[in-house]
Design an enzyme around this catalytic site. Structure first.
Site, mmCIF file in Angstrom:
data_model
loop_
_atom_site.group_PDB
_atom_site.id
_atom_site.type_symbol
_atom_site.label_atom_id
_atom_site.label_comp_id
_atom_site.label_asym_id
_atom_site.label_seq_id
_atom_site.Cartn_x
_atom_site.Cartn_y
_atom_site.Cartn_z
ATOM 1 N N LYS A 1 52.166 -1.781 63.293
ATOM 2 C CA LYS A 1 51.982 -2.297 64.783
ATOM 3 C C LYS A 1 50.197 -2.523 65.266
ATOM 4 O O LYS A 1 49.704 -2.048 64.739
ATOM 5 C CB LYS A 1 52.341 -1.036 65.872
HETATM 6 C C1 E4P Z 1 55.408 1.366 72.291
HETATM 7 O O1 E4P Z 1 55.202 1.329 71.276
HETATM 8 C C2 E4P Z 1 55.422 1.781 72.754
HETATM 9 O O2 E4P Z 1 54.224 3.109 72.265
HETATM 10 C C3 E4P Z 1 54.785 2.767 74.815
HETATM 11 O O3 E4P Z 1 56.920 2.335 74.382
HETATM 12 C C4 E4P Z 1 54.131 2.637 75.949
HETATM 13 O O4 E4P Z 1 54.692 2.962 77.020
HETATM 14 P P1 E4P Z 1 54.948 3.757 78.214
HETATM 15 O O5 E4P Z 1 54.245 2.192 79.112
HETATM 16 O O6 E4P Z 1 55.231 4.268 78.625
HETATM 17 O O7 E4P Z 1 53.033 3.390 78.115
#
Ligand code: E4P
Length: 217
Positions: free
Chosen positions: A88
């Site tokens: 990622k």
């Molecule tokens: C995506 O891979 C992220 O981990 C995640 O969806 C972030 O979401 P949040 O806005 O709930 O922190």
């Protein structure tokens, strides 16, 4: 539509996996910290544990370097942990270069922190496996997150890009349904959003009546 769970909590991952509808897991450094997982070795072990809980699933593991060399070094080490790891990478200039580097070597990537169609276009051109627009965070600042998903799906369809649109930062069941309507390939969700899809009062009322009738009451 693929369902990923957005957590580093092993109990929640097990519960979603037991439901039989889980295709993968996304994590991020904040989610790891929330579970008290700190330090390089502990983080790596946790990723392997997650991979083993979801056989065959794509498991996103995020780099924390922000320069190309660092992202490549970290991403290669993460990818070597387990065949299910997806590296990622944040949507920054060196991140785009790293996406290209990994795509040329057949290593799966998830381009994270995407908030615009232009960023999604760059991620696709660099060969990202997944692009993660954060719809909940956009909604939080009065932009329509689902509209961005629709725009990206449309652009990718125009050119036949293979990058999958992974709707992230999902807050509730309606987000999942709206993302499905506009053609998101994947939704990564908290467990509660997935289980909330189950709920309908008419199902509960109907089942109670069937069970009562079955007992002759
Ligand atoms: C995506 O891979 C992220 O981990 C995640 O969806 C972030 O979401 P949040 O806005 O709930 O922190």
């Amino acid at each position: 539509m693929k369902f990923f769970i957005d957590t580093a909590n092993l109990a929640q991952i097990k519960e979603a996996q037991a439901l039989g509808v889980l295709d993968g897991v996304t994590t991020n450094p904040s989610l790891m910290a929330k579970e008290g997982i700190r330090g390089d070795e502990a983080v790596k072990k946790h990723y392997v544990d997650i991979c083993n809980l979801v056989p065959g699933g794509d498991i996103s593991a995020e780099v924390i370097s922000t320069d190309f060399d660092g992202m490549v070094r970290e991403g290669e080490a993460l990818a070597a942990l387990h065949p299910q790891i997806v590296v990622k990478i944040p949507m920054i200039k060196d991140g785009v270069k790293a996406l290209k580097y990994f795509s040329e070597r057949g290593i799966k990537t998830n381009c994270t922190l995407v908030f615009s169609a232009g960023q999604a276009l760059l991620a696709a051109k660099a060969g990202a496996t997944y692009v993660s627009p954060f719809i909940g965070r956009l909604d939080d600042v009065s932009y329509d997150g689902v509209q961005l998903i629709e725009q990206i799906v449309h652009i990718y369809d125009n050119y036949g890009y293979k990058t999958e649109v992974l709707a992230a930062s999902i807050r509730h069941a309606m987000h999942i349904i709206r993302c499905a309507e506009v053609g998101a390939d994947v939704a990564t969700c908290p467990l509660s959003a997935i289980t909330d899809l189950l709920k309908h009062p008419l199902t509960d009322i109907g089942l109670a009546k069937f069970l009562a009738d079955a007992k002759g009451q």
